[in-house]
Design a protein around this motif. Structure first.
Motif, short mmCIF file in Angstrom:
data_model
loop_
_atom_site.label_atom_id
_atom_site.label_comp_id
_atom_site.label_asym_id
_atom_site.label_seq_id
_atom_site.Cartn_x
_atom_site.Cartn_y
_atom_site.Cartn_z
N ALA A 1 0.85 -1.10 -0.04
CA ALA A 1 -0.01 -0.04 0.08
C ALA A 1 0.95 1.22 0.11
O ALA A 1 0.46 2.13 -0.54
CB ALA A 1 -1.05 0.01 0.98
N ILE A 2 1.76 0.99 0.95
CA ILE A 2 3.04 2.43 1.14
C ILE A 2 3.69 2.56 -0.51
O ILE A 2 3.73 3.65 -0.80
CB ILE A 2 3.85 2.27 1.98
N TYR A 3 3.93 1.59 -1.35
CA TYR A 3 4.55 1.50 -2.41
C TYR A 3 3.68 1.94 -3.65
O TYR A 3 4.24 2.48 -4.63
CB TYR A 3 5.17 0.22 -2.92
N ARG A 4 2.64 2.11 -3.31
CA ARG A 4 1.40 2.70 -4.45
C ARG A 4 1.49 4.08 -4.24
O ARG A 4 1.13 4.90 -5.21
CB ARG A 4 -0.02 2.60 -4.16
N TYR A 5 2.26 4.82 -3.38
CA TYR A 5 2.41 6.18 -3.25
C TYR A 5 3.88 6.79 -3.36
O TYR A 5 4.21 7.67 -4.11
CB TYR A 5 1.86 6.63 -1.47
N PHE A 6 4.57 5.84 -2.87
CA PHE A 6 6.29 6.46 -2.92
C PHE A 6 6.95 4.95 -3.67
O PHE A 6 6.75 4.02 -3.18
CB PHE A 6 6.71 6.90 -1.88
N GLU A 7 7.87 5.42 -4.48
CA GLU A 7 8.74 4.26 -5.22
C GLU A 7 9.73 3.66 -4.26
O GLU A 7 9.84 2.50 -4.37
CB GLU A 7 9.61 4.96 -6.29
N ASN A 8 10.26 4.51 -3.13
CA ASN A 8 11.13 4.01 -2.31
C ASN A 8 11.43 4.95 -1.18
O ASN A 8 10.88 6.25 -1.29
CB ASN A 8 12.63 3.67 -2.87
N LYS A 9 12.14 4.58 -0.31
CA LYS A 9 12.39 5.69 1.01
C LYS A 9 13.36 6.73 0.51
O LYS A 9 13.15 7.96 0.97
CB LYS A 9 13.00 4.97 2.21
N HIS A 10 13.95 6.47 -0.60
CA HIS A 10 14.80 7.99 -1.06
C HIS A 10 13.78 8.89 -1.50
O HIS A 10 14.17 9.94 -1.45
CB HIS A 10 15.71 7.21 -2.11
N LYS A 11 12.88 8.28 -2.50
CA LYS A 11 11.84 9.52 -3.11
C LYS A 11 11.08 9.82 -1.83
O LYS A 11 10.73 11.21 -1.80
CB LYS A 11 11.05 8.93 -3.90
N PHE A 12 10.82 9.29 -0.74
CA PHE A 12 10.09 9.62 0.45
C PHE A 12 10.83 10.84 1.06
O PHE A 12 10.38 11.69 1.34
CB PHE A 12 9.66 8.44 1.44
N LEU A 13 12.15 10.57 1.34
CA LEU A 13 12.93 11.53 1.93
C LEU A 13 12.99 12.95 1.04
O LEU A 13 13.06 13.91 1.51
CB LEU A 13 14.52 11.04 1.92
N LEU A 14 13.14 12.58 -0.31
CA LEU A 14 13.14 14.08 -1.26
C LEU A 14 11.91 14.52 -1.20
O LEU A 14 11.85 15.80 -1.23
CB LEU A 14 13.48 13.42 -2.63
N TYR A 15 10.87 13.91 -0.98
CA TYR A 15 9.53 14.37 -1.05
C TYR A 15 9.39 15.53 0.37
O TYR A 15 8.87 16.58 0.01
CB TYR A 15 8.23 13.40 -0.84
N LEU A 16 10.10 14.85 1.51
CA LEU A 16 9.78 15.77 2.61
C LEU A 16 10.69 17.05 2.59
O LEU A 16 10.32 17.84 3.16
CB LEU A 16 10.09 14.74 3.95
N THR A 17 11.89 16.67 1.93
CA THR A 17 12.82 18.00 2.01
C THR A 17 12.19 18.92 0.92
O THR A 17 12.54 20.08 1.26
CB THR A 17 14.32 17.59 1.78
N GLY A 18 11.76 18.47 -0.41
CA GLY A 18 11.08 19.43 -1.25
C GLY A 18 9.96 20.11 -0.36
O GLY A 18 9.75 21.21 -0.80
N TRP A 19 9.04 19.55 0.38
CA TRP A 19 7.98 20.19 1.08
C TRP A 19 8.44 21.20 2.07
O TRP A 19 8.18 22.44 1.98
CB TRP A 19 7.37 19.05 2.11
N HIS A 20 9.67 21.02 2.76
CA HIS A 20 10.43 21.75 3.35
C HIS A 20 10.81 23.09 2.79
O HIS A 20 10.43 24.23 3.07
CB HIS A 20 11.64 21.37 4.30
#
Length: 225
Positions: free
Chosen positions: A61-80
């Motif tokens: 279910a998580i992988y339907r939103y984010f490809e991997n944890k690297h992209k998840f980290l970049l998502y949060l830093t982009g948000w910042h």
């Protein structure tokens, strides 16, 4: 205006996710709880399996939103960085003096966002993730492809806004973007060092001290080049 920003859904580059996490309750839980878990564990020990356990869901279910944890980290830093740009634009809107605007921008870099409440994510929590983890997201073999896809657009936009302030103060200064990126990265490292590598900085260099250091550094550089 602060109440508007509090309710603002910050836009992040669409290449950072497979499905907009704020489009569903599950996606919101993934981002909100995932940010807390990433801050607690660090990117090395953070996994989607652990996140699935925290939210009571499944890894697929998580992988339907984010490809991997690297992209998840970049998502949060982009948000910042997008949130920081909103802070900067809001706080400098009625300041005519570019030196005042630059002073506020440097304070933002050193201290983090002035507006610390958002209905979607905790800006202070995300700022701490950026201090501790964000450079790990950039120093990778995939960075060139990520740059080409616009993944760092929020960071670039924030930096360009500050570079323009430098141009207003001294139009002949040749390296505003280089100076901004240097201060941006150094401010993150000094925040990190003060907590984890105290031998790399003066013990007296608290948040206000770091602001004075970078403010002096930037003004001396652009005015007395």
């Amino acid at each position: 205006m602060e109440s508007i920003l509090r309710k603002l859904k910050v836009e992040v580059n669409e290449h950072l996710y497979l499905k907009d996490p704020f489009s569903s309750e599950l996606g919101i839980a993934i981002v909100q709880i995932g940010a807390k878990l990433l801050l607690e564990l660090g990117v090395e020990n953070f996994t989607f399996k652990k996140l699935a356990q925290e939210i009571g869901g499944t890894e697929p279910a998580i992988y339907r939103y984010f490809e991997n944890k690297h992209k998840f980290l970049l998502y949060l830093t982009g948000w910042h960085w997008a949130w920081m740009e909103h802070n900067l634009a809001f706080r400098t809107a009625n300041l005519p003096d570019p030196k005042e605007k630059l002073e506020l921008a440097i304070r933002l870099l050193v201290e983090g966002p002035i507006i610390t409440h958002n209905d979607y994510l905790n800006p202070i929590e995300i700022k701490n993730i950026v201090v501790n983890e964000s450079l790990k997201g950039y120093l990778t073999k995939s960075v060139d492809l990520e740059h080409e896809s616009g993944i760092f657009s929020q960071l670039y936009a924030f930096g360009e806004r500050i570079a323009q302030m430098i141009r207003e103060i001294n139009p002949s200064y040749k390296y505003p973007k280089t100076l901004v990126s240097t201060v941006l990265e150094a401010s993150l490292l000094q925040s990190y060092n003060s907590k984890h590598l105290p031998g790399m900085t003066e013990s007296s260099l608290d948040k206000e001290g770091r602001f004075e250091f970078f403010h002096h550094l930037v003004l001396k550089t652009i005015i007395h080049e």
